[in-house]
Design a protein around this motif. Structure first.
Motif, short mmCIF file in Angstrom:
data_model
loop_
_atom_site.label_atom_id
_atom_site.label_comp_id
_atom_site.label_asym_id
_atom_site.label_seq_id
_atom_site.Cartn_x
_atom_site.Cartn_y
_atom_site.Cartn_z
N TYR A 1 42.56 29.12 46.41
CA TYR A 1 43.27 30.13 45.63
C TYR A 1 43.21 29.28 44.24
O TYR A 1 42.92 30.23 43.20
CB TYR A 1 45.15 29.71 46.21
N ARG B 1 44.69 37.60 45.04
CA ARG B 1 44.50 38.18 46.01
C ARG B 1 43.66 39.34 45.98
O ARG B 1 42.78 39.78 46.94
CB ARG B 1 45.86 38.59 46.35
N LEU C 1 42.16 30.98 51.83
CA LEU C 1 43.06 30.62 50.34
C LEU C 1 43.41 29.95 49.55
O LEU C 1 43.03 29.24 49.44
CB LEU C 1 44.07 32.14 50.10
N ALA D 1 40.12 37.70 46.26
CA ALA D 1 39.67 37.19 47.61
C ALA D 1 39.48 38.42 48.81
O ALA D 1 38.97 37.84 49.65
CB ALA D 1 41.19 36.42 47.54
N ALA D 2 40.38 39.63 48.66
CA ALA D 2 40.14 40.48 49.67
C ALA D 2 38.74 41.04 49.25
O ALA D 2 37.90 41.09 50.92
CB ALA D 2 41.08 41.58 49.72
N GLU E 1 40.43 36.02 51.73
CA GLU E 1 41.94 35.59 52.15
C GLU E 1 42.47 34.86 53.25
O GLU E 1 42.83 34.24 53.01
CB GLU E 1 42.08 36.71 52.93
N ASP E 2 41.07 34.40 54.01
CA ASP E 2 41.75 33.99 55.10
C ASP E 2 41.41 31.95 55.04
O ASP E 2 42.80 31.19 55.32
CB ASP E 2 41.57 33.71 56.29
#
Ligand SMILES: Nc1ncnc2c1ncn2[C@@H]1O[C@H](COP(=O)(O)OP(=O)(O)O)[C@@H](O)[C@H]1O
Ligand SMILES: [Mg+2]
Lengths: 287, 362
Positions: free
Chosen positions: B99, B121, B133, B124-125, B130-131
């Protein structure tokens, strides 16, 4: 994988075992032997149990030396580590000045320890020494042979002069191994020089700095020659570090039992602290 | 957002360059239109990275100017140019979480934390991080690290151009394909200029609207994938793009008529060439535009036939020159002597490597 059983291979490590036995294990066992015995001369020894250990651990003299030792080591670490890194950061990364800087940095490390002590002793003398004379000339009442504060100042300055280079060289090697791509990425990401230091250089240096810290910790905790030549532990006992105290007990007073017990305690303290530091400093990497 | 112009640009790494070989980039004049998807295609060592670093400001060119719209940015540092660049090998900030890595370029520019969170976010998506981060970046695989590098390039919304320097080199083929489609998709959504460097023609041709083909420090052609395929401007382009590459055959031109191995052959541009022109003359024709003809044509010997899935690649010989052609699956290939016919509008004469201008272009 199948391990090949080869008993002859042990022959090849035998010389190493022999060497280690002669220069480490046998002397250490001799010390252990002394530490649990009492002697009244005539080469007669009697079992003394752990009384020497109790004596040392309860002696104020030992506490005082240990305290001075801790202050000394903590001070030089607090100065040499950041200073070393700072100097390494300002050294040129390429060009003809690199080797000049490296040689200059290596010089203090190449001087024999007793010479370092003697140099600084003369350098700091208030009447004829350049440092001592100048300090007095600009209005300081400086005399390291009389005033404990001045002795400490000189002692720490000497160690910083002598050993910061080691930190510099290690940190410089660490910095040189950071690929250019990191700096390029940082520029693209808009990182300032503090962010570059904090998020690129420091993390990449953590390994070499751990090594530098441990080396400086162990060396400074065992330091003998330079302070002995510089101040002889004085004025009074004010700069009597652990090793100087140990030599006074062992060779000055020839109290072999207490001296042996003190050596072992000394050794265990260094071992324990080194282990603690190492564990704490490498903990992050294992996550 | 800006148009990027390279004006009379040259670059040499060494001091005092004299000969052309001293230059990593020969003279370049290129314009990257605002919002375009460009690929920079060329073999290793041809100067692609050098060119990107000059556009981003990591390198100052030894000669010439870089303009963003009409502003001369040649002297500006990377962070003043509003560009993003992704490098060939992953760079991650080890001590930070995934992140924080993605947030780094935004935080350095003082973007409010709420916006940072939203952007991080979103990116990341997009790249499937995402998982992980909140994990430490140093623990990720090479794929994951390269995704972070990619993400840091994509996360900013204030950039004039995003440049990718062979960003998918260390990534496994399946994921490579996925990420490339995502980049393409992103480009279509935000219409931001992207320059994608690669030495892989498939990557270049599938990503880009316009491909800049480079060879030894020179731009040899800029064009759409179709243009590069149908009208290679240089022998190198014909050879480098396409598999198998273009046939390049020694020829002669007399009175506007090309001759291959002594036999006359119809071309689209031989008429534009004056007799006695300097430089070696060669004929370029893609295997796709050569066919077998039993009746008339150039006499050839079939040497070898190999199967490439949809096509059979037929290797023949005209005199001592190898000529390849593609024949559809299932068609009987004669052995030994045969004749070849070349499609005239796709057969061209090249002089000294470069396409001879003029003639009846298709
Ligand atoms: N830092 C450098 N110093 C000197 N020469 C370099 C440097 N970087 C690249 N070169 C040279 O410049 C040429 C182009 O390199 P580069 O731009 O990295 O090519 P590419 O990215 O297309 O593989 C090569 O001949 C390479 O050897
Ligand atoms: Mg490159």
């Amino acid at each position: 994988m199948n391990k090949l059983q080869n008993n002859k291979a042990w022959l090849f490590v035998l010389p190493v075992f022999a060497l280690v036995a002669f220069n480490a294990i046998i002397p250490l066992m001799t010390v252990v032997n002394y530490s649990v015995q009492e002697t009244f001369g005539n080469n007669e020894f009697f079992w003394a149990g752990v009384i020497w250990f109790q004596d040392i651990l309860q002696s104020e003299r030992f506490h005082a030396s240990l305290g001075r030792q801790a202050i000394f080591t903590a001070s030089i670490l607090a100065i040499e580590m950041p200073l070393g890194v700072a100097i390494a950061l300002t050294m040129p990364r390429k060009g003809p000045w690199v080797s000049v800087c490296l040689v200059l940095m290596a010089l203090p490390l190449l001087i024999p320890w007793n010479v370092v002590g003697a140099m600084w002793n003369i350098f700091a003398l208030p009447d004829i020494g350049f440092l001592g004379h100048m300090l007095n000339a600009i209005g300081f009442d400086f005399n390291f042979t009389r005033q404990p504060g001045d002795a400490w100042f000189t002692l720490i300055l000497m160690d910083v002069w002598h050993w910061t280079s080691l930190v510099v060289l290690l940190a410089y090697a660490g910095l040189s191994s950071i690929p250019d791509a990191y700096y390029q990425a940082a520029k693209i990401d808009g990182a300032g020089s503090w962010a570059i230091f904090r998020y690129i250089q420091l993390p990449k240096l953590s390994r070499v700095l751990t090594i530098a810290f441990l080396l400086r910790f162990m060396d400074s905790f065992m330091i003998y020659t330079e302070p002995f030549v510089l101040t002889g532990g004085g004025p009074g006992n004010s700069t009597t570090l652990l090793s100087i105290d140990l030599v006074k007990i062992a060779l000055g007073q020839f109290d072999l039992g207490p001296a042996a017990a003190m050596s072992l305690i000394y050794f265990l303290i260094i071992l324990l602290l080194s282990w603690v530091f190492y564990t704490v400093m490498t903990r992050n990497e294992e996550q | 957002m800006a148009k990027i112009t390279l004006d009379d640009l040259r670059h040499a790494y060494g001091e005092n360059p004299e000969r052309p070989e001293d230059y990593a980039l020969q003279q370049l004049d290129i314009t990257f239109e605002d919002g375009g998807a460009y690929a920079l295609l060329g073999p290793s060592g041809c100067g692609k990275t050098t060119l990107l670093n000059i556009i981003s400001g990591l390198l100052t060119p030894s000669h010439g100017e870089v303009l963003f719209d009409d502003e001369d940015v040649t002297g500006l540092a990377p962070d003043q140019r509003h560009i993003a660049q992704v490098f060939q090998f992953p760079v991650v900030y080890d001590t930070m979480s995934v992140y924080d890595n993605l947030a780094f370029p935004l935080r350095n520019r003082g973007v409010p934390e709420a916006d940072v969170d939203k952007k991080v976010r979103e990116i990341a998506a997009m790249i499937d991080l995402e998982d992980t981060l909140m994990n430490r970046a140093s623990g990720l695989t090479a794929d994951g690290k390269q995704k972070i590098s990619l993400g840091r390039g994509l996360v900013r919304s204030d950039v004039n151009v995003i440049m990718f320097d062979e960003p998918l080199t260390v990534i496994d083929p399946h994921l490579k394909w996925q990420l490339r489609s995502k980049l393409k998709e992103l480009h279509q959504r935000v219409k931001r200029t992207m320059i994608y460097v690669t030495h892989d023609q498939t990557e270049a041709l599938t990503f880009a609207d316009k491909v800049v083909v480079m060879n030894v420090g020179e731009v040899v052609q800029i064009g759409t994938p179709v243009e590069l395929f149908e009208t290679p401007g240089h022998e190198f382009v014909g050879h480098f793009i396409g598999s198998p590459g273009m046939n390049i055959l020694d020829c002669e031109v007399k009175g506007g008529q090309a001759f291959l191995h002594g036999q006359p052959i119809a071309t689209s541009n031989a008429g534009a060439l004056k007799d006695g022109a300097e430089g070696p003359l060669r004929l370029g024709v893609r295997p796709e535009f050569v066919s077998l003809s039993e009746t008339d044509g150039i006499a050839a010997d079939v040497v070898k036939v190999s199967d490439s899935g949809r096509y059979q690649i037929v290797e023949t010989r005209v005199g001592d020159m190898p000529v390849k052609l593609l024949v559809n699956e299932g068609i009987e290939i004669p052995t030994g002597k045969t004749a070849l016919s070349f499609r005239a509008d796709r057969t061209r004469v090249y002089r000294d490597g470069w396409l001879v201008a003029g003639g009846a272009e298709a």
